[in-house]
Design an enzyme around this catalytic site. Structure first.
Site, short mmCIF file in Angstrom:
data_model
loop_
_atom_site.label_atom_id
_atom_site.label_comp_id
_atom_site.label_asym_id
_atom_site.label_seq_id
_atom_site.Cartn_x
_atom_site.Cartn_y
_atom_site.Cartn_z
N THR A 82 3.90 -8.80 -1.14
CA THR A 82 2.92 -8.63 -0.49
C THR A 82 3.24 -7.18 -0.03
O THR A 82 4.17 -6.42 -0.19
CB THR A 82 3.15 -9.35 0.98
OG1 THR A 82 1.89 -9.12 1.70
CG2 THR A 82 4.47 -9.17 1.62
N THR B 20 -2.56 0.27 -4.84
CA THR B 20 -1.49 -0.71 -4.24
C THR B 20 -2.19 -1.53 -2.90
O THR B 20 -1.54 -2.65 -2.79
CB THR B 20 -0.47 0.16 -3.28
OG1 THR B 20 -1.12 1.11 -2.42
CG2 THR B 20 0.26 0.78 -4.47
N ASP C 144 -10.81 2.55 -6.33
CA ASP C 144 -9.88 2.32 -5.05
C ASP C 144 -9.77 0.87 -5.00
O ASP C 144 -10.75 0.07 -4.90
CB ASP C 144 -10.45 2.97 -3.81
CG ASP C 144 -9.38 3.11 -2.74
OD1 ASP C 144 -9.27 3.98 -2.16
OD2 ASP C 144 -9.13 1.85 -2.28
N THR D 185 -4.49 4.99 -6.48
CA THR D 185 -4.01 6.17 -6.31
C THR D 185 -3.21 6.93 -7.50
O THR D 185 -3.42 8.27 -7.64
CB THR D 185 -2.76 6.31 -5.02
OG1 THR D 185 -3.59 5.88 -3.86
CG2 THR D 185 -2.08 7.62 -4.71
N1 ASP Z 1 -6.52 3.07 -1.54
C1 ASP Z 1 -5.73 3.05 -2.65
C2 ASP Z 1 -5.89 1.96 -3.57
O1 ASP Z 1 -5.53 0.86 -3.16
C3 ASP Z 1 -4.41 3.08 -2.36
C4 ASP Z 1 -2.98 3.15 -3.50
O2 ASP Z 1 -3.46 3.10 -4.60
O3 ASP Z 1 -2.00 3.29 -3.30
O4 ASP Z 1 -6.51 1.85 -4.49
#
Ligand code: ASP
Length: 340
Positions: free
Chosen positions: A165, A94, A62, A17
């Protein structure tokens, strides 16, 4: 970037993200955009910041699309550049950041420099992005040299990577470390908890690349029919993490599971027992329902996270240990991932 500062940090951008842009189909990473996004953060050019360089992985992902191939790529990049930089910041989505942090912690044996994973819940292209502080503070932690381990910085806390986590899908404090204290808190200053840090190792860095070992995670639930899982547990998987109730309890006293565990172990499969409770430890034998698991050959994962247990199984099988070797090491603390 300035040439004057002594400390050098390598930023590895993997996707996620933090560097995503708006598209008609929702947020998505965009090749070549991230450098401009970093240049638009004035603090990163400040005299007070260490020198940093950026490597962008391709394709940008992603993080739900991460595999052992990307873990290998990130770990190789760190190992190949280990002598040239004082610390490393890995920018990552994340969703699977805790898995990648866990994997890197096992793959980089004798790590004596900071490797900090971070990202954001809101992309840098948005005004309320949490990515700016996460990047700036992660770079400062990577340059600070206080930690010799793979860690995860998010929302003001520095956590041990293999203890973290993902806890919130939309909160800005997205990660917790339920069974180990934070390594540092970033308030007005960055306050390290010295007693929680791993000691500096003495040996040279050793990289263990991972293989795509067949690993499975099974979460028990009331009414689970273990026979439905039998063939994959005994014939297909080499490592299994079973998420049990509470301190290691299985429905039906585990009776339906025991012959499967015995057969699986005889076939070379190692089954590790974790808890569905994020906080606390598995204690096989504390209840009648769990003692039999141990006798059948299962390993107690104690207070390890599922993320770290999965990564550790990949690591141990990739390192070439047989089932007894994997089993013995799954019960042992290797990188601060469990409280023995
Ligand atoms: N879907 C995203 C990822 O894990 C979520 C994020 O980065 O917060 O790449």
């Amino acid at each position: 970037m300035r040439e004057t500062d002594a400390k050098r940090i390598l930023i590895v951008y993997t996707g996620g993200t933090i560097g995503m842009v708006r598209t008609p189909n929702g947020y998505a990473p965009k090749e070549g955009y991230f450098r401009a996004a970093l240049d638009a953060i004035p603090a990163l050019a400040s005299e007070e910041m260490p020198r940093w360089e950026l490597r962008e992985m391709s394709p940008l992902l992603d993080s739900s699309n991460m595999t052992v191939n990307e873990w290998n790529e990130i770990a190789r990049l760190i190992a190949e550049n280990y002598e040239r930089y004082d610390g490393f910041v890995v920018l990552h989505g994340t969703d699977t950041m805790a898995y990648t942090a866990s994997a890197l912690s096992f793959m980089l044996e004798n790590l004596a420099k900071p490797v900090v994973l971070t990202g954001s819940q809101i992309p840098l292209c948005e005004v309320r992005s949490d990515g700016r502080d996460n990047i700036i503070t992660s770079i400062l932690i990577a340059a600070g040299g206080a930690v010799n381990e793979v860690c995860l910085y998010f929302g003001g806390s520095l956590l041990r990577g293999n203890r973290a986590t993902k806890y919130s899908a939309d909160g800005l404090i997205a990660f917790v470390s339920p069974n180990y204290p934070a390594l540092a808190e970033a308030g007005i200053t960055i306050r390290y908890r010295e007693s929680a840090l791993l000691p500096k190792p003495s040996g040279a860095l050793r990289l263990q690349l991972l293989e795509n070992v067949p690993i499975g995670v099974i979460k028990v639930f009331p009414g689970i029919q273990f026979e439905l899982f039998e063939s994959i547990m005994t014939e297909k998987l080499r490592g299994i993490v079973i998420e049990t109730f509470g301190a290691g309890n299985i429905p039906g006293d585990g009776n339906a599971l025991l012959p499967i565990i015995r057969r699986a172990f005889a076939n070379g499969t190692v089954l590790t027992v974790c808890s569905q409770c994020p906080q606390g430890a598995v204690s096989l034998g504390a209840y009648e329902t769990s003692g039999a698991l141990k006798r059948a050959g299962a390993v107690s994962g104690l207070d390890i996270t599922t993320e770290a247990a999965v990564a550790k199984l990949y690591y141990l099988f990739s390192a070439g240990y047989d089932k007894e070797g994997v089993k013995a090491r799954m019960e042992r603390d290797l990188r601060g991932e469990m409280t023995v």
